[in-house]
Design a protein around this motif. Structure first.
Motif, PDB file in Angstrom:
ATOM      1  N   LYS A  84      27.953 138.215  39.592  1.00 40.22           N
ATOM      2  CA  LYS A  84      28.457 139.297  40.449  1.00 40.22           C
ATOM      3  C   LYS A  84      27.525 139.541  41.629  1.00 40.22           C
ATOM      4  CE  LYS A  84      27.914 143.472  38.985  1.00 40.22           C
ATOM      5  NZ  LYS A  84      28.000 144.709  38.174  1.00 40.22           N
ATOM      6  N   TRP A  85      26.229 139.326  41.406  1.00 36.26           N
ATOM      7  CA  TRP A  85      25.234 139.537  42.457  1.00 36.26           C
ATOM      8  C   TRP A  85      25.029 138.294  43.337  1.00 36.26           C
ATOM      9  CZ3 TRP A  85      20.950 142.128  38.985  1.00 36.26           C
ATOM     10  CH2 TRP A  85      21.327 143.444  38.724  1.00 36.26           C
ATOM     11  N   GLY A  86      25.769 137.232  43.061  1.00 34.23           N
ATOM     12  CA  GLY A  86      25.569 136.001  43.813  1.00 34.23           C
ATOM     13  C   GLY A  86      24.308 135.253  43.410  1.00 34.23           C
ATOM     14  N   LEU A  87      23.847 135.492  42.180  1.00 37.47           N
ATOM     15  CA  LEU A  87      22.623 134.857  41.682  1.00 37.47           C
ATOM     16  C   LEU A  87      22.903 134.007  40.445  1.00 37.47           C
ATOM     17  CD1 LEU A  87      20.157 137.891  42.021  1.00 37.47           C
ATOM     18  CD2 LEU A  87      20.315 135.903  43.535  1.00 37.47           C
ATOM     19  N   GLY A  88      24.151 133.551  40.300  1.00 38.24           N
ATOM     20  CA  GLY A  88      24.486 132.690  39.174  1.00 38.24           C
ATOM     21  C   GLY A  88      23.803 131.336  39.291  1.00 38.24           C
ATOM     22  N   TYR A  89      23.769 130.616  38.184  1.00 39.82           N
ATOM     23  CA  TYR A  89      23.015 129.363  38.157  1.00 39.82           C
ATOM     24  C   TYR A  89      23.568 128.344  39.149  1.00 39.82           C
ATOM     25  CZ  TYR A  89      20.658 125.141  36.752  1.00 39.82           C
ATOM     26  OH  TYR A  89      19.910 123.997  36.780  1.00 39.82           O
ATOM     27  N   GLU A  90      24.867 128.193  39.216  1.00 43.66           N
ATOM     28  CA  GLU A  90      25.452 127.178  40.092  1.00 43.66           C
ATOM     29  C   GLU A  90      25.043 127.399  41.536  1.00 43.66           C
ATOM     30  OE1 GLU A  90      26.927 124.539  39.028  1.00 43.66           O
ATOM     31  OE2 GLU A  90      26.778 125.231  36.946  1.00 43.66           O
ATOM     32  N   GLU A  91      25.042 128.655  41.946  1.00 44.91           N
ATOM     33  CA  GLU A  91      24.669 128.950  43.332  1.00 44.91           C
ATOM     34  C   GLU A  91      23.184 128.693  43.568  1.00 44.91           C
ATOM     35  OE1 GLU A  91      24.780 132.703  46.488  1.00 44.91           O
ATOM     36  OE2 GLU A  91      26.189 132.611  44.798  1.00 44.91           O
ATOM     37  N   LEU A  92      22.334 129.129  42.632  1.00 48.54           N
ATOM     38  CA  LEU A  92      20.898 128.942  42.800  1.00 48.54           C
ATOM     39  C   LEU A  92      20.512 127.467  42.757  1.00 48.54           C
ATOM     40  CD1 LEU A  92      19.643 131.864  40.528  1.00 48.54           C
ATOM     41  CD2 LEU A  92      19.751 131.827  43.031  1.00 48.54           C
ATOM     42  N   ALA A  93      21.210 126.691  41.912  1.00 52.06           N
ATOM     43  CA  ALA A  93      20.881 125.271  41.759  1.00 52.06           C
ATOM     44  C   ALA A  93      21.260 124.449  42.979  1.00 52.06           C
ATOM     45  CB  ALA A  93      21.567 124.711  40.513  1.00 52.06           C
ATOM     46  N   ARG A  94      22.122 124.978  43.842  1.00 53.69           N
ATOM     47  CA  ARG A  94      22.470 124.226  45.056  1.00 53.69           C
ATOM     48  C   ARG A  94      21.254 124.073  45.974  1.00 53.69           C
ATOM     49  NH1 ARG A  94      27.863 126.440  44.614  1.00 53.69           N
ATOM     50  NH2 ARG A  94      27.305 128.358  45.719  1.00 53.69           N
ATOM     51  N   THR A  95      20.399 125.091  45.991  1.00 53.83           N
ATOM     52  CA  THR A  95      19.188 125.002  46.817  1.00 53.83           C
ATOM     53  C   THR A  95      17.965 124.602  46.000  1.00 53.83           C
ATOM     54  OG1 THR A  95      18.842 127.383  46.513  1.00 53.83           O
ATOM     55  CG2 THR A  95      20.008 126.681  48.502  1.00 53.83           C
ATOM     56  N   ASN A  96      18.041 124.713  44.679  1.00 54.92           N
ATOM     57  CA  ASN A  96      16.917 124.347  43.808  1.00 54.92           C
ATOM     58  C   ASN A  96      17.482 123.601  42.599  1.00 54.92           C
ATOM     59  OD1 ASN A  96      14.622 124.157  42.245  1.00 54.92           O
ATOM     60  ND2 ASN A  96      14.132 126.347  42.273  1.00 54.92           N
ATOM     61  N   PRO A  97      17.834 122.318  42.770  1.00 51.76           N
ATOM     62  CA  PRO A  97      18.516 121.590  41.692  1.00 51.76           C
ATOM     63  C   PRO A  97      17.671 121.368  40.446  1.00 51.76           C
ATOM     64  CG  PRO A  97      17.956 120.114  43.506  1.00 51.76           C
ATOM     65  CD  PRO A  97      17.700 121.505  43.994  1.00 51.76           C
ATOM     66  N   GLY A  98      16.365 121.518  40.560  1.00 51.25           N
ATOM     67  CA  GLY A  98      15.512 121.347  39.386  1.00 51.25           C
ATOM     68  C   GLY A  98      15.300 122.634  38.607  1.00 51.25           C
ATOM     69  N   LEU A  99      15.986 123.701  38.992  1.00 50.38           N
ATOM     70  CA  LEU A  99      15.767 125.010  38.372  1.00 50.38           C
ATOM     71  C   LEU A  99      16.244 125.038  36.925  1.00 50.38           C
ATOM     72  CD1 LEU A  99      14.921 128.016  38.904  1.00 50.38           C
ATOM     73  CD2 LEU A  99      17.348 128.451  39.396  1.00 50.38           C
ATOM     74  N   VAL A 100      15.424 125.604  36.057  1.00 55.49           N
ATOM     75  CA  VAL A 100      15.789 125.884  34.669  1.00 55.49           C
ATOM     76  C   VAL A 100      16.009 127.383  34.555  1.00 55.49           C
ATOM     77  CG1 VAL A 100      14.984 125.901  32.271  1.00 55.49           C
ATOM     78  CG2 VAL A 100      14.532 123.906  33.738  1.00 55.49           C
ATOM     79  N   MET A 101      17.140 127.792  34.035  1.00 56.29           N
ATOM     80  CA  MET A 101      17.431 129.226  33.858  1.00 56.29           C
ATOM     81  C   MET A 101      17.598 129.539  32.382  1.00 56.29           C
ATOM     82  SD  MET A 101      20.530 131.642  35.321  1.00 56.29           S
ATOM     83  CE  MET A 101      19.852 131.903  36.960  1.00 56.29           C
ATOM     84  N   ALA A 102      16.724 130.397  31.872  1.00 60.46           N
ATOM     85  CA  ALA A 102      16.833 130.870  30.492  1.00 60.46           C
ATOM     86  C   ALA A 102      17.626 132.166  30.491  1.00 60.46           C
ATOM     87  CB  ALA A 102      15.455 131.087  29.881  1.00 60.46           C
ATOM     88  N   ARG A 103      18.776 132.149  29.811  1.00 64.19           N
ATOM     89  CA  ARG A 103      19.661 133.307  29.768  1.00 64.19           C
ATOM     90  C   ARG A 103      19.712 133.820  28.332  1.00 64.19           C
ATOM     91  NH1 ARG A 103      24.568 132.585  33.954  1.00 64.19           N
ATOM     92  NH2 ARG A 103      24.030 134.800  34.102  1.00 64.19           N
ATOM     93  N   VAL A 104      19.157 135.001  28.127  1.00 62.81           N
ATOM     94  CA  VAL A 104      19.086 135.595  26.797  1.00 62.81           C
ATOM     95  C   VAL A 104      20.099 136.735  26.729  1.00 62.81           C
ATOM     96  CG1 VAL A 104      17.561 136.570  25.043  1.00 62.81           C
ATOM     97  CG2 VAL A 104      16.613 135.078  26.810  1.00 62.81           C
ATOM     98  N   SER A 105      20.956 136.707  25.714  1.00 64.01           N
ATOM     99  CA  SER A 105      21.986 137.742  25.591  1.00 64.01           C
ATOM    100  C   SER A 105      22.333 137.919  24.119  1.00 64.01           C
ATOM    101  CB  SER A 105      23.242 137.362  26.384  1.00 64.01           C
ATOM    102  OG  SER A 105      23.788 136.144  25.890  1.00 64.01           O
ATOM    103  N   GLY A 106      23.112 138.945  23.834  1.00 61.89           N
ATOM    104  CA  GLY A 106      23.460 139.214  22.449  1.00 61.89           C
ATOM    105  C   GLY A 106      24.288 138.121  21.815  1.00 61.89           C
TER     106      GLY A 106
END
Length: 398
Positions: free
Chosen positions: A105-127
């Protein structure tokens, strides 16, 4: 201490409370540069949590905030999100534990961030994880612990399910997230690409539930609450002593049980058909524990423990914080360290674990003050001028 094995790895932590920040704590303990983004007005709620407030401060924050840099950014503003994108573009890892869909919703999803930083690892912790029908539900440890099976088997059999005295579901998911980050960074060496680490609280609990699912699948048996014992594993319990303390004794192997019987002055019990092998002791667990308790109740714990240890039995006291701080094993291995603190002077906390012989982790500093590193990070990492940072501060963006 050395720089740690993760020196050179940059982590942007956007989580709060325990689950996500515990992942950041683990990574920071081993040398990663953890830049924690916090709301400029309130910061992470862990800054206020806790039963007591020595000198008006939470004793929880120095631990979970340790080895991190605090940068204030209002992610609910366009400018704040733009700052986050700039920082993430320089990062190896992002850790977050918002409700699934929030970053998108904030435009900070992984797909969008990975377009400029394809080596990015995102740890998503949720219930409940990022997928499935429950994904967008509020996910808290109490629900994840129940859904993962832990709550049902915790406590006394004649009472409602109990909980551990800590947020174990949050910590397990944070630890699993940190493990997933290490795997993803290793995979990146081969592929050059990052990926998402999806760590659900309920699955993090489920993964430590031993054979609970398999036993039900094969036999129909549903594991129930059993108090201080594991059904069928005997003797392995806490027992009273004359001095009023409880003693832990584990002697469920045949050879160990024989040694315990000799100490009790009852070597005949080792040959008794009710107790002479593992299966028999499990069936007669209650009466065997009663026999052992009658014997320990006539012993002083300070006299009993050395004799149990000499016999090679698993034994010990129930520890609280005072016992931990006084124990020579804790002291010899520096399991608890004293860290300089700007308000408390020194603050004691658990060290970094596990231990690495050549590149160990450690505690470089306790949880920082809110926004302590904002100017340094935004000027040195994001390339802003000091004047621009001051202007953003004046408007409450950072």
């Amino acid at each position: 201490m050395t720089q740690g094995p993760l020196a050179g790895v940059r982590v942007i932590e956007m989580g709060q409370l325990i689950a996500g920040p515990f992942c950041g704590q683990v990574l920071g303990d081993f040398g990663a540069e953890v830049i924690k983004l916090e709301d400029p007005k309130t910061g992470d709620p862990m800054r206020q949590w806790g039963r007591s407030k020595p000198k008006g401060l939470s004793p929880w924050w120095p631990v979970i905030g340790r080895n991190k840099k605090s940068v204030t950014v209002d992610l609910r503003t366009d400018e704040g999100r733009a700052i986050a994108r700039e920082l993430i573009a320089t990062a190896d890892v992002v850790v977050e534990n918002f409700r699934p869909g929030t970053l998108e919703k904030w435009g900070l999803g992984y797909e969008e961030l990975a377009r400029t930083n394809p080596g990015l690892v995102m740890a998503r912790v949720s219930g409940f994880g990022q997928t499935g029908p429950y994904a967008k539900r509020a996910g808290y440890a109490l629900v994840g612990e129940a859904m993962g099976g832990l709550r049902h088997i915790t406590g006394e059999p004649d009472r409602n399910p109990a909980r551990a005295g800590i947020s174990i579901g949050d910590s397990l998911s944070g630890l699993n997230a940190a493990l997933g980050v290490m795997m993803a960074l290793h995979a990146r060496h081969a592929t050059g690409k990052g990926q998402v680490v999806d760590a659900a609280i309920y699955e993090s609990v489920l993964t430590v539930m031993e054979n609970l699912i398999t036993e039900y699948d094969l036999t129909g048996y549903i594991r129930e609450r059993s108090g201080a014992v594991l059904p069928g594993i005997a003797p392995s319990n806490v027992y009273p002593t004359r001095s009023g303390e409880l003693v832990l004794i584990g002697a469920n192997q045949d050879t160990l049980f024989k040694r315990l019987c000799e100490l009790m002055g009852r070597p005949d019990l080792a040959e008794d058909p009710r107790y002479r092998d593992h299966a028999a002791r499990g069936v007669n667990q209650g009466e065997l524990d009663a026999r052992i308790a009658a014997w320990t109740l006539d012993q002083d714990i300070d006299d009993l423990l050395p004799r149990l240890e000499q016999a090679g039995l698993a034994t010990g006291r129930i520890y609280r914080a005072p016992e931990m701080l006084a124990d020579p094993q804790f002291q010899a291995r520096e399991s608890i360290v004293s860290v300089p603190h700007p308000v408390f002077g020194q603050v004691k906390m658990q060290n970094a674990f596990p231990r690495l012989t050549d590149t160990p982790g450690g505690v470089r500093w306790p949880g920082p003050t809110l926004g302590e590193h904002t100017q340094a990070v935004l000027t040195q990492v994001a390339g802003m001028t000091a004047e621009k940072v001051a202007e953003l501060k004046a408007r409450g963006v950072v």
